[in-house]
Scaffold this motif. Structure first.
Motif, PDB file in Angstrom:
ATOM      1  N   ALA A  48       0.816  -1.103  -0.181  1.00  0.00           N
ATOM      2  CA  ALA A  48       0.062   0.056  -0.084  1.00  0.00           C
ATOM      3  C   ALA A  48       0.859   1.141  -0.176  1.00  0.00           C
ATOM      4  O   ALA A  48       0.561   2.239  -0.814  1.00  0.00           O
ATOM      5  CB  ALA A  48      -0.811  -0.053   1.367  1.00  0.00           C
ATOM      6  N   ARG A  75       2.086   1.908  -3.647  1.00  0.00           N
ATOM      7  CA  ARG A  75       1.212   2.227  -4.629  1.00  0.00           C
ATOM      8  C   ARG A  75       0.514   3.407  -4.174  1.00  0.00           C
ATOM      9  O   ARG A  75      -0.559   3.884  -4.816  1.00  0.00           O
ATOM     10  CB  ARG A  75       0.350   1.098  -4.787  1.00  0.00           C
ATOM     11  CG  ARG A  75       1.137  -0.112  -5.474  1.00  0.00           C
ATOM     12  CD  ARG A  75       0.084  -1.207  -5.847  1.00  0.00           C
ATOM     13  NE  ARG A  75       1.008  -2.273  -6.171  1.00  0.00           N
ATOM     14  CZ  ARG A  75       0.674  -3.552  -6.626  1.00  0.00           C
ATOM     15  NH1 ARG A  75      -0.785  -3.778  -6.405  1.00  0.00           N
ATOM     16  NH2 ARG A  75       1.440  -4.422  -7.158  1.00  0.00           N
ATOM     17  N   ASP A 112      -1.766   4.489  -7.495  1.00  0.00           N
ATOM     18  CA  ASP A 112      -2.802   3.600  -7.406  1.00  0.00           C
ATOM     19  C   ASP A 112      -3.736   3.501  -6.238  1.00  0.00           C
ATOM     20  O   ASP A 112      -3.493   2.719  -5.536  1.00  0.00           O
ATOM     21  CB  ASP A 112      -2.248   2.187  -7.852  1.00  0.00           C
ATOM     22  CG  ASP A 112      -3.406   1.619  -8.285  1.00  0.00           C
ATOM     23  OD1 ASP A 112      -4.690   1.833  -8.222  1.00  0.00           O
ATOM     24  OD2 ASP A 112      -2.990   0.435  -9.050  1.00  0.00           O
ATOM     25  N   VAL A 113      -4.498   4.497  -5.922  1.00  0.00           N
ATOM     26  CA  VAL A 113      -4.861   4.474  -4.715  1.00  0.00           C
ATOM     27  C   VAL A 113      -5.859   3.506  -4.481  1.00  0.00           C
ATOM     28  O   VAL A 113      -6.188   3.183  -3.294  1.00  0.00           O
ATOM     29  CB  VAL A 113      -5.923   5.996  -4.517  1.00  0.00           C
ATOM     30  CG1 VAL A 113      -6.646   5.959  -3.177  1.00  0.00           C
ATOM     31  CG2 VAL A 113      -5.016   7.217  -4.695  1.00  0.00           C
ATOM     32  N   LYS A 114      -6.643   2.937  -5.435  1.00  0.00           N
ATOM     33  CA  LYS A 114      -7.511   1.912  -5.341  1.00  0.00           C
ATOM     34  C   LYS A 114      -6.956   0.482  -4.883  1.00  0.00           C
ATOM     35  O   LYS A 114      -7.360  -0.109  -4.027  1.00  0.00           O
ATOM     36  CB  LYS A 114      -8.239   1.719  -6.771  1.00  0.00           C
ATOM     37  CG  LYS A 114      -9.359   0.623  -6.552  1.00  0.00           C
ATOM     38  CD  LYS A 114     -10.105   0.464  -8.011  1.00  0.00           C
ATOM     39  CE  LYS A 114     -11.102  -0.684  -7.814  1.00  0.00           C
ATOM     40  NZ  LYS A 114     -11.856  -0.654  -8.958  1.00  0.00           N
ATOM     41  N   ARG A 115      -5.699   0.350  -5.585  1.00  0.00           N
ATOM     42  CA  ARG A 115      -4.967  -0.854  -5.182  1.00  0.00           C
ATOM     43  C   ARG A 115      -4.541  -0.672  -3.645  1.00  0.00           C
ATOM     44  O   ARG A 115      -4.443  -1.653  -3.081  1.00  0.00           O
ATOM     45  CB  ARG A 115      -3.919  -0.964  -6.164  1.00  0.00           C
ATOM     46  CG  ARG A 115      -4.496  -1.711  -7.674  1.00  0.00           C
ATOM     47  CD  ARG A 115      -5.198  -3.026  -7.533  1.00  0.00           C
ATOM     48  NE  ARG A 115      -4.328  -4.035  -6.900  1.00  0.00           N
ATOM     49  CZ  ARG A 115      -3.602  -4.825  -7.819  1.00  0.00           C
ATOM     50  NH1 ARG A 115      -3.085  -4.718  -8.929  1.00  0.00           N
ATOM     51  NH2 ARG A 115      -2.733  -5.734  -6.941  1.00  0.00           N
ATOM     52  N   GLN A 151      -5.825   0.955  -1.340  1.00  0.00           N
ATOM     53  CA  GLN A 151      -6.834   0.806  -0.385  1.00  0.00           C
ATOM     54  C   GLN A 151      -7.390  -0.706  -0.118  1.00  0.00           C
ATOM     55  O   GLN A 151      -7.511  -1.407   0.813  1.00  0.00           O
ATOM     56  CB  GLN A 151      -8.295   1.459  -1.103  1.00  0.00           C
ATOM     57  CG  GLN A 151      -9.425   1.251   0.050  1.00  0.00           C
ATOM     58  CD  GLN A 151      -9.076   2.045   1.226  1.00  0.00           C
ATOM     59  OE1 GLN A 151      -8.720   3.088   1.459  1.00  0.00           O
ATOM     60  NE2 GLN A 151      -9.661   1.339   2.359  1.00  0.00           N
ATOM     61  N   GLU A 152      -7.073  -1.447  -1.351  1.00  0.00           N
ATOM     62  CA  GLU A 152      -7.247  -2.956  -1.196  1.00  0.00           C
ATOM     63  C   GLU A 152      -6.326  -3.414  -0.401  1.00  0.00           C
ATOM     64  O   GLU A 152      -6.613  -4.458   0.576  1.00  0.00           O
ATOM     65  CB  GLU A 152      -7.238  -3.489  -2.571  1.00  0.00           C
ATOM     66  CG  GLU A 152      -8.456  -3.301  -3.372  1.00  0.00           C
ATOM     67  CD  GLU A 152      -8.332  -3.809  -4.987  1.00  0.00           C
ATOM     68  OE1 GLU A 152      -7.238  -4.452  -5.239  1.00  0.00           O
ATOM     69  OE2 GLU A 152      -9.160  -3.637  -5.882  1.00  0.00           O
ATOM     70  N   HIS A 153      -5.071  -3.415  -0.572  1.00  0.00           N
ATOM     71  CA  HIS A 153      -3.885  -3.679   0.501  1.00  0.00           C
ATOM     72  C   HIS A 153      -4.253  -3.352   2.063  1.00  0.00           C
ATOM     73  O   HIS A 153      -4.008  -4.059   2.805  1.00  0.00           O
ATOM     74  CB  HIS A 153      -2.433  -3.174   0.002  1.00  0.00           C
ATOM     75  CG  HIS A 153      -2.297  -3.835  -1.194  1.00  0.00           C
ATOM     76  ND1 HIS A 153      -2.097  -5.174  -1.570  1.00  0.00           N
ATOM     77  CD2 HIS A 153      -1.548  -2.897  -2.509  1.00  0.00           C
ATOM     78  CE1 HIS A 153      -1.822  -5.325  -2.851  1.00  0.00           C
ATOM     79  NE2 HIS A 153      -1.512  -4.256  -3.553  1.00  0.00           N
ATOM     80  N   ASP A 198      -7.061  -2.836   3.276  1.00  0.00           N
ATOM     81  CA  ASP A 198      -8.115  -3.557   3.778  1.00  0.00           C
ATOM     82  C   ASP A 198      -7.660  -5.136   4.017  1.00  0.00           C
ATOM     83  O   ASP A 198      -8.101  -5.837   5.125  1.00  0.00           O
ATOM     84  CB  ASP A 198      -9.280  -3.768   2.682  1.00  0.00           C
ATOM     85  CG  ASP A 198      -9.878  -2.538   2.627  1.00  0.00           C
ATOM     86  OD1 ASP A 198      -9.671  -1.463   3.562  1.00  0.00           O
ATOM     87  OD2 ASP A 198     -10.794  -2.179   1.479  1.00  0.00           O
TER      88      ASP A 198
END
Length: 625
Positions: A273, A276, A280-283, A285-287, A289
């Motif tokens: 996170a 990125r 790559d904010v979306k990726r 955020q996934e990390h 989570d």
């Protein structure tokens, strides 16, 4: 014709027996004569003792007379009266005691008459004294007009003692003669028996020698047995220690394995996170989570460990377990999926229980998931309740169980069941039959720890191929039942924040934890003060006129949180209190239960959990830990 020789040994034995019988008969008669002589001697001694006691009583009476008439002290009257009564009792007893001797009975009657005559003088003198003629009474006493009567009484006593002494000497002489005869008789019998017993003695010595040898052999065998028992006990102790070390190694290995996996998820996800977050904010955020999921799994692991060790603080309340499974049924049905036929069988008229609602719901979810995993191709799962009475026989078969009334909550499945060796180890921590990565092995141990901490009992009934039933026994509660609100609420859409300018004081010796709580509370709209320990918190409160809530850690160096809270309650009773802790301790937990009136926020916590707990404490609501 050859005559048969008599058996010398038999003749000797019969002769010896005859002599012994004769000695016994003679001894019996001599003993009875000795008994009669002893009785006479004892009676003579008793008469002598009675005469001495009688003289003592007479002297006490005369002393009481002199004391009263010469000193005028009324206490001597009571002393005289008591001595006179005892004197009459002694005389009556003396007459009864000497009933077998007419001469002595006559002398005793004369003595009784003599003393009555003597005491009549005293009665007259006492009458004069009470009528005011004290001097006449004293002159009469000094004139000793009663001296002849007193001397006659003493002469009778001396004569009776002399007669008693004569009888005593006569009986003693008779007893001596009888003892001499008895001794001679015994010596003769003993001399005769010794000759006959010589052969038997030699034979007995031989037998005793053989017995001694056998006893020594038995003692040696017994000593060897004790040595073997001690050696076996030492071996068993060493084996138990090895098993204990093996269990500790298994426990620490399991904890290290699961924590390393979770830390790998957290560290790796946060690292990705960070790399990125800019492009790559979306990726990213996934990390984040994923890291949060791993951290929550780690927090759940510590909670399971505390539950297994019965160190998890519980917030018990009284409720109806049938009502609880009705409310929980939809959640359980969604959790286990559609391949399993899920049913509930709540009993009507169920006794109330007192336990931590959230922990019981968590246990039921855990057991339902285990049941689902045991039914790969589907099956039937039933959650039921019932009232049961565990009798002393059942309690004796299950150590640690007290007989009495219980509520049984059963989770029964139609799955593959368990082998006996699996069933016996099912409650052990980190023991699991699931593939690697499919379970921590702490689910059932958490359920077991929660039930035992609640004063209950857990039993697994299972056979391979016949399904499994897990029975949770919770003690019956005699108090009132509260409405149960399920802890399984949906996700929050809006976090509760501050109302107005509410001020919170955060106290924690761990800088990063303290700063996290401060930042979260400020984001929720609170005015936040912070201190690194109890002493600095008290100094800050001296300069801060208003604080609404104290949020403090429990275990801190120096002043613990409980001591800080006690001082704040004394100095500033208007300040509300909320503890936060990753491990329960004395002061807030008693017998595994939160103390009355204590609010606790377990570590680790999310911002949502912090917001809800702070808001509920400030609003004065009561909620589980």
């Amino acid at each position: 014709m050859v005559s048969k020789r008599p058996d010398i040994g038999r003749v000797a034995i019969l002769s010896g027996l005859a002599l012994i019988c004769a000695a016994m008969v003679g001894t019996f008669f001599l003993f009875r004569a000795e008994q009669r002589a002893d009785m006479v001697m004892v009676q003579t001694l008793q008469v002598q003792e009675r005469l001495n006691s009688l003289v003592t009583r007479a002297q006490e009476a005369l002393l009481g007379e002199s004391g009263y008439l010469l000193a005028g002290d009324e206490r001597f009257v009571a002393r005289y009266t008591q001595a006179r009564e005892k004197l009459h009792l002694e005389l009556a007893a003396l007459i009864r005691q000497m009933a077998a001797d007419p001469a002595q009975v006559m002398a005793a009657r004369q003595l009784d008459h003599c003393w009555r005559t003597r005491l009549s003088y005293t009665d007259v003198r006492f009458a004069w004294a009470r009528s005011g003629r004290v001097e006449d009474a004293r002159r009469s006493l000094r004139a000793v007009l009663d001296r002849p009567v007193t001397d006659r009484c003493r002469a009778i006593v001396i004569g009776m003692k002399a007669e008693g002494a004569r009888q005593f000497e006569q009986q003693r002489a008779a007893a001596d003669r009888q003892a001499t005869l008895f001794s001679i008789w015994l010596l003769l019998c003993a001399a005769a028996v010794i000759a006959f017993a010589l052969r038997s003695t030699l034979r007995a010595l031989s037998t005793a020698h053989k017995t001694s040898v056998a006893r020594d052999q038995l003692l040696n065998a017994n000593a060897r047995l004790h040595e073997e028992a001690a050696s076996r006990e030492a071996a068993e102790t060493q084996l138990r220690q090895l098993q204990k070390m093996e269990s500790i190694g298994q426990l620490t290995g399991g904890i290290a394995h699961d924590f390393n996996n979770m830390l790998a998820i957290v560290i790796g996800s946060l690292d990705l996170a960070r790399r990125r977050v800019e492009h790559d904010v979306k990726r990213a955020q996934e990390h984040i989570d994923t890291a949060m999921s791993g951290a929550q799994r780690a927090a759940q692991l510590t909670s399971q460990l505390l539950a297994f060790g019965r160190r998890q603080p519980l917030a018990p309340s009284a409720f109806d377990a049938s009502q609880l499974i009705r409310r929980l049924s939809e959640l359980l049905r969604r959790t286990i999926g559609g391949k399993v036929d899920f049913q509930i069988d709540p009993a009507s008229g169920l006794w109330p229980v007192r336990a931590d609602v959230g922990q019981l719901e968590s246990a039921l979810v855990n057991l339902s998931l285990n049941a689902r995993d045991a039914m790969i191709d589907g099956g039937k799962l039933v959650v039921s309740t019932a009232n049961v009475k565990l009798d002393p026989a059942y309690a004796a078969m299950h150590p640690g169980v007290a007989p009495g009334d219980y509520v049984r909550i059963t989770v029964r499945d139609s799955g593959t069941g368990m082998l006996p060796e699996v069933r016996d180890r099912a409650f052990e921590p980190f023991f699991t039959t699931k593939p690697m990565g499919k379970g921590t092995g702490l689910g059932l141990s958490q359920v077991y720890g929660f039930v035992k901490q609640s004063g209950g009992h857990a039993v697994i009934e299972s056979e391979s191929g016949s399904g499994t039933a897990v029975n949770l026994y919770l003690p019956r509660h005699k108090g009132k039942v509260a409405e149960v609100e399920s802890w399984q609420a949906g996700p929050e859409t809006r976090l509760p924040g501050a109302r107005g300018s509410q001020i919170v004081l955060v106290v924690d010796d761990e800088d990063k934890v303290r700063q996290l709580a401060v930042d979260a509370l400020r984001e929720l709209g609170y005015i936040v003060l912070s201190a690194s320990g109890g002493e600095s918190a008290l100094i800050l409160l001296e300069t801060q006129p208003r604080v609404d809530l104290l949020l403090t850690d429990v275990l801190m160096p120096g002043m613990h949180g409980t001591k800080l809270a006690a001082q704040v309650e004394t100095l500033r009773p208007e300040i509300k209190l909320l503890y936060m802790s990753g491990y329960p301790s004395d002061g807030i937990v008693s017998d595994g239960m939160l103390a009355d009136g204590v609010a606790l926020l377990p570590k680790p916590f999310t911002v949502a959990q912090l917001a809800a707990k702070v808001r509920q404490v400030l609003d004065g609501e009561r909620m589980p830990a």
